[in-house]
Design a protein around this motif. Sequence first.
Motif, short mmCIF file in Angstrom:
data_model
loop_
_atom_site.label_atom_id
_atom_site.label_comp_id
_atom_site.label_asym_id
_atom_site.label_seq_id
_atom_site.Cartn_x
_atom_site.Cartn_y
_atom_site.Cartn_z
N ALA A 196 1.04 -1.16 0.05
CA ALA A 196 -0.03 -0.02 -0.08
C ALA A 196 0.88 1.27 0.10
O ALA A 196 0.64 2.23 -0.82
N LYS A 197 1.95 1.14 0.68
CA LYS A 197 2.81 2.40 0.70
C LYS A 197 3.44 2.79 -0.48
O LYS A 197 3.68 3.57 -0.81
N SER A 198 3.89 1.46 -1.08
CA SER A 198 4.80 1.57 -2.22
C SER A 198 3.56 2.20 -3.57
O SER A 198 4.16 2.99 -4.13
N LEU A 199 2.60 1.65 -3.54
CA LEU A 199 1.66 2.21 -4.39
C LEU A 199 1.23 3.39 -4.29
O LEU A 199 1.28 4.28 -5.39
N ALA A 200 1.21 4.00 -3.14
CA ALA A 200 0.55 5.21 -2.82
C ALA A 200 1.63 6.33 -3.36
O ALA A 200 1.36 7.30 -3.74
N THR A 258 -5.91 7.38 -3.12
CA THR A 258 -6.99 6.47 -2.94
C THR A 258 -6.30 5.35 -4.06
O THR A 258 -6.39 5.46 -5.24
N VAL A 259 -6.20 4.26 -3.43
CA VAL A 259 -5.66 3.08 -4.17
C VAL A 259 -6.87 1.84 -4.25
O VAL A 259 -7.69 1.68 -3.20
N ALA A 260 -7.12 1.41 -5.49
CA ALA A 260 -8.12 0.47 -5.59
C ALA A 260 -7.39 -0.78 -6.31
O ALA A 260 -6.39 -0.88 -6.85
N LEU A 295 -4.63 2.50 -9.48
CA LEU A 295 -5.45 1.37 -9.69
C LEU A 295 -4.28 0.16 -9.88
O LEU A 295 -3.49 -0.04 -10.86
N TYR A 296 -4.48 -0.86 -8.90
CA TYR A 296 -3.66 -2.01 -9.02
C TYR A 296 -4.46 -2.94 -9.71
O TYR A 296 -5.22 -3.74 -9.13
N ARG A 297 -3.92 -2.98 -10.99
CA ARG A 297 -4.92 -3.68 -11.73
C ARG A 297 -4.41 -5.41 -11.93
O ARG A 297 -3.44 -5.55 -12.13
N ARG A 298 -5.41 -6.18 -11.73
CA ARG A 298 -5.17 -7.68 -12.24
C ARG A 298 -5.90 -8.06 -13.35
O ARG A 298 -6.40 -9.26 -13.50
N VAL A 299 -5.93 -6.99 -14.28
CA VAL A 299 -6.70 -7.47 -15.68
C VAL A 299 -5.75 -7.16 -16.69
O VAL A 299 -4.96 -6.42 -16.87
N ASP A 300 -5.58 -8.15 -17.72
CA ASP A 300 -4.59 -8.14 -18.59
C ASP A 300 -4.90 -6.92 -19.65
O ASP A 300 -5.99 -6.54 -19.83
N SER A 302 9.21 1.72 -6.36
CA SER A 302 8.44 3.15 -6.42
C SER A 302 9.52 4.15 -6.40
O SER A 302 10.65 3.85 -6.56
N PRO A 303 9.25 5.23 -6.62
CA PRO A 303 10.40 6.40 -6.78
C PRO A 303 10.99 6.20 -5.61
O PRO A 303 12.07 6.91 -5.48
N GLU A 304 10.49 5.83 -4.38
CA GLU A 304 11.24 5.79 -3.16
C GLU A 304 12.42 4.64 -2.98
O GLU A 304 13.21 4.52 -2.01
#
Length: 476
Positions: A203-207, A220-222, A274-279, A437-439
């Motif tokens: 969550a931290k990395s995606l944010a 907001t992450v989904a 958006l953490y997508r799990r769709v091709d 991530s950029p971090e």
Amino acid sequence: MYEADGKFDEMRTVDGSVRPAYRDYRHWYDQQESAFLSRKHREAEIAFRRTGITFNVYGEQEAEERLIPFDMVPRIITAAEWRRLTRGIEQRVRATNAFIHDLYHRQEIVRAGRLPARLLHDNDAWLQHMVGFTPPGEIYTHVVGIDLVRTGPDEFLVLEDNARTPSGVSYMLQNRETMMAMFPELFTRVPVETVSDYPRRLAKSLAACAPVAAAGCKPTVAVLTPGIHNSAYFEHAFLADQMGAELVEGSDLRVVNGRVAMRTTRGYEPIDVLYRRVDDEFLDPLTFNPDSVLGVPGIMDVYRAGGITIANAPGTGVADDKAIYSFMPEIVEFYTGEKPLLPNVETWRCADRDSLAYVLDHLEDLVIKEVHGSGGYGMLVGPAASKRDLAAFRRKLKAKPQNYIAQPTLSLSTCPIFTRRGLAPRHVDLRPFVLVSPEGIDIVPGGLSRVAMRKGSLVVNSSQGGGTKDTWVLKD
């Protein structure tokens, strides 16, 4: 009696002594009564069934949904071994991200003659729509899974790269939770690095990868899932729940005022990541497959305008291509200026005439894989194949050689599993999970160990009868 098959065994040396990594565990194991261990083995299976940890097998009319076998004997890696691994993994992931950026911009590696242009021109995973576009933070590969095999004490090889939508991390977490619930006293005796904080780290990395549009507020992450019929749906729901993110399907999203927004009880609210799990093919029907109902119409326009981060970036699947995998040593050196710390498995590109001739002459000794294949489907393990299978693959190779690569049948390491007769060696691989991530690059200390449950089998994929086990990285 524990009898290795002559390959490198991670618990026992050739003279039968226990290696340092397993010493404390084996001492504990030998103190347990067989009835206790058998009961715990049954309890683990019941726990997995109650939790609903299953996966779907495509193409199977019978028993479409299966329980993933879980083995309660951990796979153990020393701190020193893990440090060596992480250096090689980080190097490879940095090179992969730089490589993908280059492919969608100046293509310097092609201009330098280090990568054939045909590998892009003939590659469906390379997306024209990503040309000239740089994702937020210049990150393409937000979550990476690197499949590793071991062939000796200090010999780890990269078997595959998973830069598109690597799966399996929920099983890593559930395996650890199950082990800690069954054997809490064991974790007080053996110091093991934690993996349970992976959802927080994800969550931290995606944010941290949120677009400029999210500046000044909590992103907001989904998690975008194709739905309950997808083979990895359990993982999608599990990760969303553990991250405190929303689990959404394409029908829950729409473009509103130049942002991708999700339906809530308060109306539509914008999403930043958006953490997508769709091709890729199903991500946006206005850009890719017009018949898709799994994605979001117009999301690619919002993405290219900087209104959302898609993880992993569309087009990253080009790095999963097994023909490109064969060039990874050159790719690592080209973008890092360093020799690869983790070598590839020797690979023959069947698109090359001389390589094809060699593969056809040695088919019964090799493993043949589809360039775009995954999950253990569409492959041939020569030594275990029938004459009929060999003949069929020979025809496939001659008809479309560019669709295949070949590798030697490796002497994969073995580690112990629990059986009715006690511990027995089985072949394993390892998929560590990497967050980018950029971090910086964050590698979880452990990963998903997949194990061939059948004696002598080299195929560890769950879809092909393999199981999983907890992976311990020891503390110093």
